[in-house]
Motif scaffolding. Structure first.
Motif, PDB file in Angstrom:
ATOM      1  N   PHE A   1      51.688 -13.224  35.272  1.00 29.20           N
ATOM      2  CA  PHE A   1      50.812 -13.817  34.267  1.00 29.20           C
ATOM      3  C   PHE A   1      49.384 -13.878  34.809  1.00 29.20           C
ATOM      4  O   PHE A   1      49.022 -14.799  35.542  1.00 29.20           O
ATOM      5  N   SER A   2      48.583 -12.895  34.427  1.00 31.45           N
ATOM      6  CA  SER A   2      47.180 -12.818  34.843  1.00 31.45           C
ATOM      7  C   SER A   2      46.338 -13.592  33.834  1.00 31.45           C
ATOM      8  O   SER A   2      45.518 -13.020  33.104  1.00 31.45           O
ATOM      9  N   LEU A   3      46.519 -14.892  33.789  1.00 28.97           N
ATOM     10  CA  LEU A   3      46.080 -15.683  32.630  1.00 28.97           C
ATOM     11  C   LEU A   3      44.567 -15.800  32.504  1.00 28.97           C
ATOM     12  O   LEU A   3      44.057 -15.934  31.390  1.00 28.97           O
ATOM     13  N   TRP A   4      43.832 -15.768  33.591  1.00 32.44           N
ATOM     14  CA  TRP A   4      42.373 -15.818  33.477  1.00 32.44           C
ATOM     15  C   TRP A   4      41.856 -14.638  32.664  1.00 32.44           C
ATOM     16  O   TRP A   4      40.836 -14.735  31.982  1.00 32.44           O
ATOM     17  N   ASP A   5      42.587 -13.547  32.722  1.00 30.94           N
ATOM     18  CA  ASP A   5      42.230 -12.357  31.958  1.00 30.94           C
ATOM     19  C   ASP A   5      42.875 -12.373  30.570  1.00 30.94           C
ATOM     20  O   ASP A   5      42.208 -12.245  29.545  1.00 30.94           O
ATOM     21  N   THR A   6      44.188 -12.534  30.541  1.00 27.94           N
ATOM     22  CA  THR A   6      44.966 -12.172  29.357  1.00 27.94           C
ATOM     23  C   THR A   6      44.986 -13.216  28.257  1.00 27.94           C
ATOM     24  O   THR A   6      45.370 -12.900  27.137  1.00 27.94           O
ATOM     25  N   PHE A   7      44.573 -14.469  28.552  1.00 30.58           N
ATOM     26  CA  PHE A   7      44.546 -15.464  27.469  1.00 30.58           C
ATOM     27  C   PHE A   7      43.529 -15.091  26.400  1.00 30.58           C
ATOM     28  O   PHE A   7      43.632 -15.514  25.249  1.00 30.58           O
ATOM     29  N   ARG A   8      42.577 -14.251  26.741  1.00 28.90           N
ATOM     30  CA  ARG A   8      41.456 -13.965  25.852  1.00 28.90           C
ATOM     31  C   ARG A   8      41.852 -13.075  24.668  1.00 28.90           C
ATOM     32  O   ARG A   8      41.480 -13.349  23.528  1.00 28.90           O
ATOM     33  N   ALA A   9      42.590 -11.992  24.942  1.00 25.94           N
ATOM     34  CA  ALA A   9      42.940 -11.061  23.864  1.00 25.94           C
ATOM     35  C   ALA A   9      44.370 -10.566  23.941  1.00 25.94           C
ATOM     36  O   ALA A   9      44.991 -10.319  22.919  1.00 25.94           O
TER      37      ALA A   9
ATOM     38  N   ASN B   1      38.469  -3.155  36.213  1.00 25.00           N
ATOM     39  CA  ASN B   1      39.901  -3.409  36.371  1.00 25.00           C
ATOM     40  C   ASN B   1      40.544  -3.600  35.005  1.00 25.00           C
ATOM     41  O   ASN B   1      40.047  -4.376  34.182  1.00 25.00           O
ATOM     42  N   GLU B   2      41.674  -2.925  34.776  1.00 22.81           N
ATOM     43  CA  GLU B   2      42.338  -3.051  33.479  1.00 22.81           C
ATOM     44  C   GLU B   2      42.929  -4.445  33.291  1.00 22.81           C
ATOM     45  O   GLU B   2      43.066  -4.911  32.166  1.00 22.81           O
ATOM     46  N   ASP B   3      43.268  -5.108  34.380  1.00 23.10           N
ATOM     47  CA  ASP B   3      43.642  -6.523  34.382  1.00 23.10           C
ATOM     48  C   ASP B   3      44.827  -6.863  33.488  1.00 23.10           C
ATOM     49  O   ASP B   3      44.726  -7.700  32.587  1.00 23.10           O
ATOM     50  N   CYS B   4      45.952  -6.214  33.781  1.00 29.55           N
ATOM     51  CA  CYS B   4      47.253  -6.592  33.193  1.00 29.55           C
ATOM     52  C   CYS B   4      47.240  -6.620  31.671  1.00 29.55           C
ATOM     53  O   CYS B   4      47.909  -7.445  31.048  1.00 29.55           O
ATOM     54  N   GLY B   5      46.455  -5.741  31.064  1.00 32.50           N
ATOM     55  CA  GLY B   5      46.484  -5.595  29.618  1.00 32.50           C
ATOM     56  C   GLY B   5      45.284  -6.144  28.880  1.00 32.50           C
ATOM     57  O   GLY B   5      45.093  -5.832  27.699  1.00 32.50           O
TER      58      GLY B   5
ATOM     59  N   VAL C   1      42.321  -2.439  21.598  1.00 31.74           N
ATOM     60  CA  VAL C   1      43.278  -2.363  20.485  1.00 31.74           C
ATOM     61  C   VAL C   1      42.806  -3.219  19.320  1.00 31.74           C
ATOM     62  O   VAL C   1      42.739  -2.756  18.168  1.00 31.74           O
ATOM     63  N   LEU C   2      42.466  -4.474  19.588  1.00 32.07           N
ATOM     64  CA  LEU C   2      42.041  -5.372  18.512  1.00 32.07           C
ATOM     65  C   LEU C   2      40.684  -4.967  17.949  1.00 32.07           C
ATOM     66  O   LEU C   2      40.506  -4.876  16.727  1.00 32.07           O
ATOM     67  N   SER C   3      39.727  -4.719  18.828  1.00 33.32           N
ATOM     68  CA  SER C   3      38.370  -4.412  18.353  1.00 33.32           C
ATOM     69  C   SER C   3      38.326  -3.108  17.570  1.00 33.32           C
ATOM     70  O   SER C   3      37.564  -2.985  16.603  1.00 33.32           O
ATOM     71  N   SER C   4      39.131  -2.140  17.964  1.00 29.16           N
ATOM     72  CA  SER C   4      39.120  -0.866  17.241  1.00 29.16           C
ATOM     73  C   SER C   4      39.692  -1.014  15.832  1.00 29.16           C
ATOM     74  O   SER C   4      39.393  -0.205  14.952  1.00 29.16           O
ATOM     75  N   MET C   5      40.510  -2.038  15.614  1.00 31.99           N
ATOM     76  CA  MET C   5      41.019  -2.305  14.270  1.00 31.99           C
ATOM     77  C   MET C   5      40.057  -3.165  13.460  1.00 31.99           C
ATOM     78  O   MET C   5      40.273  -3.369  12.269  1.00 31.99           O
TER      79      MET C   5
ATOM     80  N   TYR D   1      38.580  -9.558  16.441  1.00 30.83           N
ATOM     81  CA  TYR D   1      38.756 -10.029  17.815  1.00 30.83           C
ATOM     82  C   TYR D   1      38.718 -11.556  17.833  1.00 30.83           C
ATOM     83  O   TYR D   1      37.934 -12.176  17.120  1.00 30.83           O
ATOM     84  N   PRO D   2      39.560 -12.211  18.687  1.00 28.14           N
ATOM     85  CA  PRO D   2      39.573 -13.676  18.748  1.00 28.14           C
ATOM     86  C   PRO D   2      38.501 -14.237  19.682  1.00 28.14           C
ATOM     87  O   PRO D   2      38.700 -14.284  20.901  1.00 28.14           O
TER      88      PRO D   2
END
Length: 739
Positions: A356-364, A638-642, A649-653, A656-657
């Motif tokens: 869980f790379s949460l500093w990164d992944t909680f965002r999007a 860094n791709e940072d675990c997604g 993915v979100l922005s191209s659609m 974004y949150p």
């Protein structure tokens, strides 16, 4: 007349046939063919190209065998050698760990070694003789004359090697192999019979207490076996120590294929053995390769896009793929796992995940999971709650049953709160609430001073990150406040709502930036927001000024709307000078904006708060098309675990949150003429922008289910209810849109 009818019939038949053929082609198109797992294996991306399943336990991938920042994920595109293949890898991080259970195919030609790779056999290879696709990796080891193929099930790595004729072919399993931060502590190997090896590797690195149990089964019996401890031959059927390895050999014919199946568990040998028995009982590599591909195809089919631009399409499906490489399955085939308290635990009624790379992944990334994978989200939250049961706190950055305490904040909180407010159940809400409070009321990482002073004070400590901590704690506290409000906990709501405003204690009206301050209340002097100092986490004052996602309106009004707008413009135009000492994580730069690092990720969307949505559209399109490419050097950081991929993915659609726990997605600008999201409830959410192209990047109007949208956001509920979001695009900006 008869001839006319005949001609008409054949024309109609021909057109129908073409249409049927076209439909058949479209229906049979495998989206896995649009994925390039090599994206990010060069430059700062730090991704791996090997075989895995969506959120799978095993990441079976090649290792160059040499340490360094560029080889954090074990592989680096510019390199020309491969030492071997290991079963666990991190995706896109800045910390080098794992690389467990190293297996090397060898023969009489495996004689080249290097001090840099620990004097292990290596082979040269060429990218022309290498292939990667979802669930599969292949490379020809030219010095050995051996073709290597890899695929996986959830918990089992599957190898197939095509050997040349040789009397001394075989494999080396080296448990002493270590790279970057990783170091073996205790390892052991047991020879069970002439086709089966089992053992364990306990190690310490970024995660201090890692345990991997394995069982390896071979399709060909061994004719010669050698066990080693500390590079000394041991005459026994088993061995244990810090550095152990086994070398097995047999005779092969030209073109002979030999398979190896390696089951894993963090709990015990029983779990590792059951992984093979349950998931890969047959000696049929192609079957498991196809099943792995089908797993990926099922997940990728959840979003279908239409575009005439093949580069954009390949980028989309590659980032969609990389958004599903973490978190990773952690409970074994018996449901057991090594917990964060060091004991063995059982995941009852759920799959345990970690990484869980949460500093990164909680965002999007986690908001994306609530749309694409709502069935997995409860398991991820229950995994975080099990970490709470074992340690008394929610994870900050957890992996392999450890808390690494990497980065800052307590960002399991927004993930949990976001899921709850979106109506995703399947977890104990009261326990989740208490778990959220546990971090906020702890005395770790300056949280005690934050509670006492209303901010984290500056110190002389290296990387104290005081400003960043205050701002991130304040956001997490806002999440707890709205959780408390939803549960009717009025006193807690009032308390945490107050803490959510603590970001204001760093605002300096003299400079107009968030400024570090000492425990006596005085601001740190001198202060230059352009400088990268110990007060900001992997950032500077420009980046962290914007991290108030729960209170952007107040931030805007505090600075003044006109000044706020100019500050946003300057964020993208204030180019670093040639003399600026930029750290390694300042990548993907547009002025001061750094897309290669997460604190900047929401900033382009903040023009909505100045009534200048067209500037958001312009900047989002610039980032989408300039910062991502489906090539090895295709990630700008860094791709940072997604997280980096989820942003795309979100922005191209087209959305974004900005505030990841608010349930709102702010509109940017879509890349696709059409995107269809297949929802879990058998509904679809369709995004249409039929006139979008390279120049038509501005939004003229937006319609949701046929009704003109008079606000710059859509809600999660509107998405999962199904419907159509229609963008009318233009070459020129509509400067009155959502004024």
């Amino acid at each position: 007349m008869k001839n006319i009818y005949s001609i008409f019939f054949w024309i109609l038949f021909f057109l129908t046939a073409i249409g049927c053929s076209d439909n058949k082609t479209k229906s049979e198109e495998r989206l896995t063919s649009w994925v390039n797992p090599f994206m990010g294996t060069d430059g700062p991306g730090n991704t791996y190209p090997g075989a895995t399943l969506p959120f799978g336990m095993v990441q079976l991938s090649p290792d160059i065998g040499m340490p360094g920042w560029d080889r954090i994920a074990g592989y680096f595109w510019p390199d020309t050698i491969i030492t071997s293949f290991s079963h666990l890898h991190l995706t896109g991080t800045g910390a080098g760990d794992l690389y467990d259970i190293l297996l090397t195919p060898v023969n009489s030609k495996a004689i080249k070694m290097l001090p840099e790779n620990g004097n292990r056999p290596y082979s040269r290879f060429k990218h022309d003789n290498e292939k990667a696709e979802p669930g599969y990796y292949q490379v020809f080891l030219s010095d050995f004359g051996i073709n290597a193929e890899l695929t996986t099930t959830q918990r089992t790595g599957l190898h197939q090697y095509t050997f040349s004729e040789d009397d001394n072919s075989g494999f080396i399993i080296d448990l002493g192999y270590a790279l970057n931060w990783d170091r073996p502590v205790k390892t052991g190997i047991i020879i069970e019979d002439d086709r089966t090896i089992s053992g364990y590797r306990f190690s310490s690195g970024w995660a201090p207490d890692q345990r991997v149990w394995f069982v390896a089964r071979f399709s060909k019996p061994f004719q010669k076996v050698q066990l080693f401890k500390d590079n000394q031959l041991v005459n026994s059927d088993s061995v244990s120590g810090q550095l152990t390895k086994i070398d097995v050999r047999f005779k092969t014919n030209e073109g002979e294929k030999v398979m190896v199946k390696v089951g894993l568990s963090s709990a015990d040998l029983k779990g590792a053995r059951k992984a093979i028995d349950m998931e890969a009982p047959e000696w049929n590599f192609e079957k498991y390769r196809q099943e792995a591909s089908n797993h990926w195809e099922k997940e990728l089919q959840k979003i279908k896009i239409k575009t005439p631009n093949p580069i954009w399409k390949e980028t989309f499906y590659t980032t969609l793929y990389q958004s599903m490489l973490a978190p990773t399955l952690y409970s074994d085939a018996n449901g057991n796992y090594k917990g964060a308290d060091g004991d063995k635990h059982h995941a009852e009624g759920y799959d345990k995940y970690d990484t869980f790379s949460l500093w990164d992944t909680f965002r999007a990334a986690h908001p994306l999971y609530t749309i694409m994978h709502p069935n997995r989200v409860p398991d991820m939250i229950n995994s975080m709650l099990s970490h709470y049961d074992e340690t008394g706190l929610l994870p900050v950055w957890s992996m392999q049953g450890n808390e690494t305490n990497m980065m800052i904040g307590y960002h399991a909180v927004p993930v949990i709160v976001d899921a709850y407010l979106k109506g995703i159940g399947g977890f104990n809400v009261e326990k989740a609430y208490e778990a959220c409070k546990s971090n906020a009321m702890s005395n770790n990482h300056g949280i005690d001073q934050y509670r006492e002073l209303g901010y984290v004070p500056a110190t002389n400590k290296h990387e104290e990150w005081s400003v960043s901590k205050t701002l991130e704690y304040a956001y997490d506290d806002w999440c707890i406040a709205i959780f408390a409000k939803a549960l009717g906990k009025t006193d807690d709501y009032t308390y945490f709502k107050k803490r959510a405003s603590y970001w204001k204690n760093h605002f300096d009206s003299q400079t107009g930036f968030m400024r570090p301050r000492m425990s006596d209340g005085k601001f740190v002097t001198p202060f230059n927001p352009l400088e990268y100092t110990k007060h900001f986490c992997e950032s500077n004052g420009w980046h962290y000024f914007w991290f108030v996602p729960h209170d952007i309106e107040t931030l805007r009004d505090t600075l003044g709307i006109e000044h706020f707008s100019h500050r946003l413009d300057s964020m993208f135009t204030l180019v670093p000078s040639a003399n600026d000492d930029l750290p390694i994580f300042s990548t993907g730069m547009i002025g001061q904006y750094a897309h290669g690092n997460e604190p900047s990720h929401h900033v382009a969307y903040l023009y909505h708060f100045t009534g200048e949505s067209w500037k958001t559209q312009q900047r989002v399109r610039q980032i989408l098309t300039n910062m991502y490419k489906p090539v090895p050097n295709g990630h700008c950081g860094n791709e940072d675990c997604g997280q980096m991929s989820a942003w795309y993915v979100l922005s191209s659609m087209g959305f974004y949150p900005v505030n990841p726990a608010e349930g709102k997605y702010y509109l940017g600008t879509p890349l696709w003429k059409e995107a269809i999201i297949e929802l879990q409830n058998n509904k679809t959410f369709v995004i249409k922008a039929p006139k979008v192209n390279d120049s038509n990047l501005f939004i003229k109007e937006v319609y949701l289910n046929g009704n003109k949208l008079n606000r710059p956001w859509i809600t999660h509920q509107e998405i999962i209810s199904g419907g159509t979001l229609y963008f009318e695009m233009s070459e020129t900006p509509n400067k009155n849109l959502w004024k």
